[in-house]
Design a protein around this motif. Sequence first.
Motif, mmCIF file in Angstrom:
data_model
loop_
_atom_site.group_PDB
_atom_site.id
_atom_site.type_symbol
_atom_site.label_atom_id
_atom_site.label_comp_id
_atom_site.label_asym_id
_atom_site.label_seq_id
_atom_site.Cartn_x
_atom_site.Cartn_y
_atom_site.Cartn_z
ATOM 1 N N THR A 132 0.858 -1.178 0.000
ATOM 2 C CA THR A 132 0.000 0.000 0.000
ATOM 3 C C THR A 132 0.896 1.230 0.000
ATOM 4 O O THR A 132 1.744 1.394 0.887
ATOM 5 N N VAL A 133 0.727 2.057 -1.012
ATOM 6 C CA VAL A 133 1.518 3.289 -1.127
ATOM 7 C C VAL A 133 0.677 4.430 -0.560
ATOM 8 O O VAL A 133 -0.393 4.743 -1.092
ATOM 9 N N GLN A 134 1.162 5.017 0.512
ATOM 10 C CA GLN A 134 0.455 6.108 1.168
ATOM 11 C C GLN A 134 0.954 7.433 0.604
ATOM 12 O O GLN A 134 2.160 7.712 0.613
ATOM 13 N N THR A 135 0.026 8.243 0.091
ATOM 14 C CA THR A 135 0.407 9.477 -0.580
ATOM 15 C C THR A 135 -0.414 10.660 -0.071
ATOM 16 O O THR A 135 -1.364 10.502 0.696
ATOM 17 N N SER A 136 -0.045 11.840 -0.554
ATOM 18 C CA SER A 136 -0.779 13.065 -0.202
ATOM 19 C C SER A 136 -2.164 13.095 -0.835
ATOM 20 O O SER A 136 -2.992 13.939 -0.483
ATOM 21 N N ASN A 137 -2.435 12.188 -1.764
ATOM 22 C CA ASN A 137 -3.749 12.097 -2.413
ATOM 23 C C ASN A 137 -4.441 10.770 -2.128
ATOM 24 O O ASN A 137 -5.223 10.280 -2.939
ATOM 25 N N GLY A 138 -4.112 10.167 -0.984
ATOM 26 C CA GLY A 138 -4.770 8.926 -0.611
ATOM 27 C C GLY A 138 -3.849 7.720 -0.737
ATOM 28 O O GLY A 138 -2.677 7.836 -1.096
ATOM 29 N N ASP A 139 -4.394 6.553 -0.437
ATOM 30 C CA ASP A 139 -3.634 5.309 -0.468
ATOM 31 C C ASP A 139 -3.958 4.518 -1.728
ATOM 32 O O ASP A 139 -5.094 4.523 -2.214
ATOM 33 N N PHE A 140 -2.923 3.796 -2.221
ATOM 34 C CA PHE A 140 -3.079 2.999 -3.432
ATOM 35 C C PHE A 140 -2.458 1.631 -3.208
ATOM 36 O O PHE A 140 -1.353 1.525 -2.677
ATOM 37 N N LYS A 141 -3.173 0.603 -3.639
ATOM 38 C CA LYS A 141 -2.744 -0.777 -3.409
ATOM 39 C C LYS A 141 -2.142 -1.363 -4.684
ATOM 40 O O LYS A 141 -2.705 -1.226 -5.773
ATOM 41 N N GLY A 142 -1.002 -2.006 -4.542
ATOM 42 C CA GLY A 142 -0.373 -2.644 -5.686
ATOM 43 C C GLY A 142 0.172 -4.015 -5.332
ATOM 44 O O GLY A 142 0.469 -4.295 -4.169
ATOM 45 N N LYS A 143 0.317 -4.854 -6.340
ATOM 46 C CA LYS A 143 0.940 -6.157 -6.132
ATOM 47 C C LYS A 143 2.460 -6.019 -6.044
ATOM 48 O O LYS A 143 3.130 -6.817 -5.381
ATOM 49 N N MET A 144 2.984 -4.986 -6.727
ATOM 50 C CA MET A 144 4.415 -4.692 -6.692
ATOM 51 C C MET A 144 4.610 -3.185 -6.714
ATOM 52 O O MET A 144 3.725 -2.434 -7.122
ATOM 53 N N VAL A 145 5.802 -2.755 -6.307
ATOM 54 C CA VAL A 145 6.130 -1.335 -6.346
ATOM 55 C C VAL A 145 7.539 -1.159 -6.918
ATOM 56 O O VAL A 145 8.426 -1.991 -6.685
ATOM 57 N N ILE A 146 7.710 -0.082 -7.691
ATOM 58 C CA ILE A 146 8.997 0.244 -8.309
ATOM 59 C C ILE A 146 9.492 1.566 -7.748
ATOM 60 O O ILE A 146 8.755 2.563 -7.732
ATOM 61 N N GLY A 147 10.743 1.611 -7.306
ATOM 62 C CA GLY A 147 11.364 2.846 -6.841
ATOM 63 C C GLY A 147 12.154 3.493 -7.951
ATOM 64 O O GLY A 147 13.122 2.913 -8.442
ATOM 65 N N ALA A 148 11.721 4.700 -8.357
ATOM 66 C CA ALA A 148 12.397 5.400 -9.458
ATOM 67 C C ALA A 148 12.402 6.907 -9.223
ATOM 68 O O ALA A 148 12.265 7.688 -10.163
ATOM 69 N N THR A 149 12.565 7.324 -7.964
ATOM 70 C CA THR A 149 12.512 8.752 -7.652
ATOM 71 C C THR A 149 13.887 9.401 -7.540
ATOM 72 O O THR A 149 13.973 10.605 -7.335
ATOM 73 N N GLY A 150 14.963 8.620 -7.662
ATOM 74 C CA GLY A 150 16.292 9.219 -7.619
ATOM 75 C C GLY A 150 17.125 8.767 -6.431
ATOM 76 O O GLY A 150 16.726 7.874 -5.684
ATOM 77 N N PRO A 151 18.290 9.394 -6.229
ATOM 78 C CA PRO A 151 19.237 8.952 -5.200
ATOM 79 C C PRO A 151 18.678 8.951 -3.783
ATOM 80 O O PRO A 151 19.138 8.184 -2.937
ATOM 81 N N ASN A 152 17.688 9.802 -3.499
ATOM 82 C CA ASN A 152 17.117 9.871 -2.154
ATOM 83 C C ASN A 152 15.822 9.070 -2.025
ATOM 84 O O ASN A 152 15.012 9.331 -1.127
ATOM 85 N N ASP A 153 15.628 8.119 -2.902
ATOM 86 C CA ASP A 153 14.423 7.289 -2.943
ATOM 87 C C ASP A 153 14.186 6.584 -1.603
ATOM 88 O O ASP A 153 15.074 5.920 -1.074
ATOM 89 N N LYS A 154 12.978 6.731 -1.064
ATOM 90 C CA LYS A 154 12.644 6.087 0.209
ATOM 91 C C LYS A 154 12.686 4.564 0.081
ATOM 92 O O LYS A 154 13.128 3.863 0.993
ATOM 93 N N LEU A 155 12.225 4.055 -1.068
ATOM 94 C CA LEU A 155 12.286 2.607 -1.273
ATOM 95 C C LEU A 155 13.729 2.122 -1.333
ATOM 96 O O LEU A 155 14.049 1.037 -0.837
#
Length: 407
Positions: A132-155
């Motif tokens: 479950t990805v918790q965001t500023s616009n609500g929560d979203f459910k996924g079977k998988m998640v990809i981290g692609a936000t850059g060097p400071n990526d939380k994932l």
Amino acid sequence: MNEYDVIICGGGPSGATTAFYAAKAGMKVLVIDKSKFPRDKACGGLLTARLFDELPELEKYIKPIIECPSRDVNLYSPSMKYKIDFEFPEGTPWNITREVFDNAVLEAARDVGAEILTETRVRDFEFNGGVTVQTSNGDFKGKMVIGATGPNDKLATMVREKRNIKPWNDNQMGTALMWEPVVGKEFVDKTFSDSRSLLVHFKPGGIEGYGWVFPKKEILNIGFGGYNRTIKSVKIKEIWEDYINLLKEDGYFPKDQKTPPVKGAPLPLDGPLKATTMDYTLLIGDSAGMVSPLSGEGIYYGMHAGKLAIKTIKAALETGDYSQKHLDQYHRDWNEVFGKELRDLSFFALMALKLPERMVYYGTRDEKLCEIFADLFLGVTPGGLGKRKPITRAIFDAIRYPYFGLG
């Protein structure tokens, strides 16, 4: 709550490419990015020719927004005593602006069915038989998640903790600073010709890195980048002003224009992470350290990794196995294609950035060495040249052309 096959955090070229190929494969895809697109990013804005060889499905989206090719490079040693004028034998780099390019790739993903959610910040992740990805616009459910936000990526931070990988330090991280002033087509044509010659200065202001001018149609992409271990010890504003003044003196920047402001972005320069997966999770692009330590180029590696990831994602969806062990196939796939190349480039970056005066001196006398370094910068040889050929040539030049200076 809607459930997605894969949620991609980060809508830059790496994340958008992953979304494009995942959606084309029939997956339900959501891309989340904090920015409003189009948006800019500090980058030289060069594409290597092999991008189209590996990602032909994206060519129709990218080719129309290319500014121009560059057919040669002028490369200066730190002292300005030595200069290489080199025409690219093959693999001409293509100039783009990141604001237009990044938006085009993201819209390509939307065009094939990916859902795009911008101006949305990712706050946290909850792994619960999926994610479950918790965001500023609500929560979203996924079977998988990809981290692609850059060097400071939380994932990426979570993967590091899970896989016992230390955070990057200033010896492994760099910073790219740039601006794109509009100088007009007449000035660009007159100064950089139809060849749109690239301009590179090693060690501007003593920084362990290089400065550049990459001409577009009417814009100059001007910047410099290097390791934080030296950048943090200098006054950036002064070096930036000195570099612009140098360009003005040499006629590469209009004398009547004010010094443009500078913006920056972090850059991982230690090669790729030793692990890029954990349960339900893959890392792509800068988040995984997929950046050339020699040139700072990461667009090709991140986008190619995004395409390679589809095989593993598809297998996970088919089998229901989202374990780290199963997802490690993705790590093996990209590592086989360009992992050794990136590790070799770490070695050559050390050689070129520690001894730039010497390397440019040799290049003025040996065209074959210029071809080798152009290959290393542009990735002409699939999988990289390896170490033997460049090292052998450098030793040959050291014997044939004795050098008695410093650096």
